[in-house]
Motif scaffolding. Structure first.
Motif, short mmCIF file in Angstrom:
data_model
loop_
_atom_site.label_atom_id
_atom_site.label_comp_id
_atom_site.label_asym_id
_atom_site.label_seq_id
_atom_site.Cartn_x
_atom_site.Cartn_y
_atom_site.Cartn_z
N PRO A 490 37.31 -48.09 62.51
CA PRO A 490 38.26 -48.98 63.20
C PRO A 490 39.55 -48.25 63.56
O PRO A 490 40.04 -47.39 62.83
CB PRO A 490 38.52 -50.09 62.17
N HIS A 491 40.10 -48.61 64.73
CA HIS A 491 41.35 -48.04 65.19
C HIS A 491 42.49 -49.01 64.89
O HIS A 491 42.29 -50.17 64.53
CB HIS A 491 41.28 -47.76 66.69
N GLU A 492 43.70 -48.53 65.08
CA GLU A 492 44.87 -49.37 64.85
C GLU A 492 45.05 -50.36 66.01
O GLU A 492 44.65 -50.10 67.14
CB GLU A 492 46.12 -48.51 64.71
N ASP A 493 45.69 -51.48 65.69
CA ASP A 493 46.01 -52.46 66.72
C ASP A 493 47.02 -51.87 67.71
O ASP A 493 47.80 -50.98 67.37
CB ASP A 493 46.60 -53.72 66.11
N PHE A 494 47.01 -52.38 68.92
CA PHE A 494 48.01 -51.99 69.90
C PHE A 494 48.24 -53.16 70.85
O PHE A 494 47.41 -54.07 70.97
CB PHE A 494 47.58 -50.74 70.67
N ASP A 495 49.39 -53.13 71.51
CA ASP A 495 49.78 -54.18 72.45
C ASP A 495 49.31 -53.79 73.84
O ASP A 495 49.81 -52.85 74.44
CB ASP A 495 51.30 -54.36 72.43
N LEU A 496 48.35 -54.55 74.37
CA LEU A 496 47.80 -54.24 75.69
C LEU A 496 48.83 -54.50 76.79
O LEU A 496 48.89 -53.75 77.78
CB LEU A 496 46.54 -55.06 75.94
N ILE A 497 49.64 -55.53 76.63
CA ILE A 497 50.63 -55.85 77.66
C ILE A 497 51.65 -54.72 77.79
O ILE A 497 52.03 -54.32 78.91
CB ILE A 497 51.33 -57.18 77.34
N ASP A 498 52.10 -54.19 76.65
CA ASP A 498 53.01 -53.04 76.72
C ASP A 498 52.32 -51.82 77.32
O ASP A 498 52.95 -51.03 78.04
CB ASP A 498 53.53 -52.70 75.32
N GLY A 499 51.03 -51.66 77.03
CA GLY A 499 50.29 -50.55 77.63
C GLY A 499 50.20 -50.68 79.14
O GLY A 499 50.33 -49.69 79.87
N LEU A 500 50.01 -51.91 79.62
CA LEU A 500 49.99 -52.13 81.08
C LEU A 500 51.36 -51.85 81.69
O LEU A 500 51.45 -51.33 82.81
CB LEU A 500 49.56 -53.57 81.38
N LYS A 501 52.42 -52.18 80.97
CA LYS A 501 53.77 -51.90 81.47
C LYS A 501 53.98 -50.40 81.63
O LYS A 501 54.50 -49.94 82.66
CB LYS A 501 54.80 -52.48 80.50
N ASP A 502 53.59 -49.63 80.61
CA ASP A 502 53.76 -48.18 80.71
C ASP A 502 52.94 -47.60 81.86
O ASP A 502 53.43 -46.72 82.59
CB ASP A 502 53.33 -47.52 79.39
N ALA A 503 51.72 -48.11 82.04
CA ALA A 503 50.88 -47.61 83.14
C ALA A 503 51.49 -47.95 84.49
O ALA A 503 51.50 -47.11 85.41
CB ALA A 503 49.47 -48.19 83.02
#
Length: 576
Positions: A490-503
């Motif tokens: 298992p990997h660590e949780d992450f915020d997809l919305i913040d990831g979309l912002k960075d992209a």
């Protein structure tokens, strides 16, 4: 798609006991060992049913034997290497028909060669969401569409609130709105009660369309259409998904035909059906309110809701073979993570598989999946949706707000991708379009500057409204990547919305730099072209003036002055 005349029934042949076993069947009993003897027996059985090409006298055996005779022995010396290459292509052409017949006798119970959906499993679609963006260059088209469609004619508060076109115009001037309902369009025989809906004939798969708009900053308006499906639309995908699929054959003229076995044929058919529903919604919105995405090859981004009777993505993980039915739907794009939102309990957001094979035809779409039973268990009571269990369409209406908000983030990401594609295409074609200076090419350059170069800076600024604290608090959605249940690493949780912002931020920075450099080069080229054109025009003017002078002198010389001319007087003067 065409089907050549078969010599073997298309219904397939079940293997005798002990044959047709494969690694997929062994996996059901918990063993990971590959049964090589079973695979060999299965292949041998298929070649017994359909012997290799050239060993019988079927219709394609005759030209194959003739070609092989010409290509062997001393006869091949008669042909040049180019001709031998063409004859070899002809051999491969006829071999395809033999391979196609062998695909049709593969065992029907082998999950390695068939799309097998578990007994009792069913998928029901609860709705489709489509988004369209209107940057400054598309605002006039938006205003005309809202005036023409008349979606607000039946609104109860139309007179006090103003028309849709007036509201959008005010929003673009800084007096914006968050989410605003544009109207509802329903079939005349729709089962939904909507007293202010506009009635028109919709596609048979659609029962109701709810249209909303949101203003981001002062430069970007987004229109989202939520398509509530009819009973026919809800079951259309499941009907294709659970059907028995036959091998796929496609003629390509004189080129070698394309063939696929039942497994990949099932994937193609299922994803084609899902894409058909998406394209139906895309075309409906593009015809009535087309914006930026309507002019792109892939069209607007789409999200659909898919609910299973058995599979629960929040409680179980896919293994190699149980994942095949989800792959056929194009809903297996999560690898190691589930994109989950607290606003949508029991549901998981899934992107389209990227880098798939030729059978994976879906593009520019995401899916929201879940177990129909599990979602009903987690749904709150007394929400005004009636009694449980809720239907898939009702669940779609319950989660309309978070899905719509997430779709806006995807729209911005796809906007940057389409802009990058447009800019690359314009850059590659710049040499041919702007090599010579002309008024037509200046008009084309002006059109480019009034679209991409005008839209990009303000859209890059105003699209960040989606990530502001106020938006995320009032109308935002939280989506996190959480480990898939039962994942070995298992990997660590992450915020997809913040990831979309960075992209999106990175994409906008690169696009702004590329557009500035491209605009500077084209402006310089246009300026140099104008200078060169002015120089050429000046030279032509001098030539015309010189020619006019010569004509004037000739006219004066030959003009009559009494009984003689200036030319004759000049000749006499030269002689004396």
């Amino acid at each position: 798609m065409t089907d050549p005349e078969p010599d073997v029934p298309a219904s397939g042949v079940s293997p005798p006991p002990g044959e047709g076993l494969s690694a997929s069947q062994d996996s059901k009993s918990g063993s990971n060992q590959i049964d090589m003897d079973g695979i060999s027996a299965k292949v041998r059985r298929q070649f017994e049913l359909v012997p290799p090409i050239g060993t019988r006298w079927r219709w394609y055996d005759i030209p194959y034997r003739v070609l092989m005779w010409a290509m062997t022995g001393s006869r091949q010396r008669v042909f040049s290497w180019r001709m031998r290459r063409r004859l070899n292509k002809a051999l491969n052409f006829f071999s395809t028909f033999n391979h196609y017949e062998r695909l049709k006798v593969e065992p029907l119970d082998d999950p390695m060669h068939n799309l097998i959906v578990p007994d009792g499993e069913r998928v029901t679609q609860g709705g489709v969401w489509v988004v369209e963006l209107f940057p400054p260059s598309r605002f006039e088209a938006l205003r005309r569409s809202l005036e023409r469609n008349g979606w607000d004619e039946e609104k109860a508060f139309h007179r006090s609130d103003g028309s849709n076109a007036e509201d959008v115009t005010k929003a673009r001037r800084g007096r914006g709105f968050m989410w605003s309902r544009l109207g509802t369009v329903a079939n005349p025989n729709s089962r939904y009660f909507a007293f202010d809906a506009r009635r028109e004939v919709l596609p048979p798969e659609v029962s109701l369309v709810e249209l909303t708009a949101v203003q981001l900053g002062q430069s970007l308006t987004a229109v989202v259409a939520f398509f509530r499906l009819s009973e026919m639309g809800e079951q259309a995908l499941n009907k294709v998904w659970t059907s028995q699929h036959e091998p796929w054959f496609k003629w390509r003229g004189l080129r070698r035909p394309d063939t696929e076995g039942r497994f990949f044929s099932g994937i193609r058919a299922t994803q084609t059906e899902r894409m058909r529903i998406h394209d139906l919604a895309r075309r409906w919105l593009a015809d009535r309110c087309g914006g930026f995405f309507a002019s792109t090859p892939s069209g607007p981004p789409v999200i659909d809701l898919n609910l299973f009777d058995q599979f629960d993505p929040t409680a179980e993980s896919d293994n190699r073979h149980s994942n095949h039915p989800r792959r056929a739907l194009g809903l297996d794009g999560n690898f190691g993570h589930n994109y989950a939102s607290p606003e949508m309990p029991g549901l998981v957001i899934v992107p389209t598989r990227s880098g798939g094979g030729p059978s994976d035809v879906l593009e520019n779409c995401w899916g929201v999946i879940g177990s129909l039973v599990r979602v009903n268990e987690l749904a709150e009571d007394d929400q005004g949706y009636g009694k449980k269990p809720y239907s898939p369409s009702t669940i779609g209406g319950m989660f309309d707000d978070p899905i719509r908000s997430f779709l806006l983030h995807l729209a911005i990401l796809h906007y940057t991708a389409d802009l990058r594609s447009n800019l690359a295409e314009a850059r590659d074609a710049a040499m041919g379009k702007h090599r010579k200076f002309s008024a037509k090419r200046i008009d084309h350059l002006r059109s480019e500057l009034l679209t991409t170069s005008l839209d990009l800076p303000v859209v890059a600024r105003d699209s960040m409204t989606l990530w502001e604290d106020q938006w995320r608090r009032l109308d935002g959605v939280e989506v996190r990547g959480v480990p898939v249940p039962g994942h070995t690493h298992p990997h660590e949780d992450f915020d997809l919305i913040d990831g979309l912002k960075d992209a999106c931020n990175q994409a906008f920075e690169e696009l702004l730099a590329e557009d500035a450099a491209y605009r500077e080069v084209l402006s310089t080229v246009a300026s140099l072209g104008a200078s060169a054109d002015a120089s050429r025009f000046g030279r032509r003017a001098l030539i015309v003036a010189g020619a006019s002078l010569v004509v004037a002198l000739a006219t004066v010389l030959v003009a009559n002055t009494g009984d003689h001319t200036l030319w004759s007087d000049l000749i006499k003067w030269v002689k004396h």
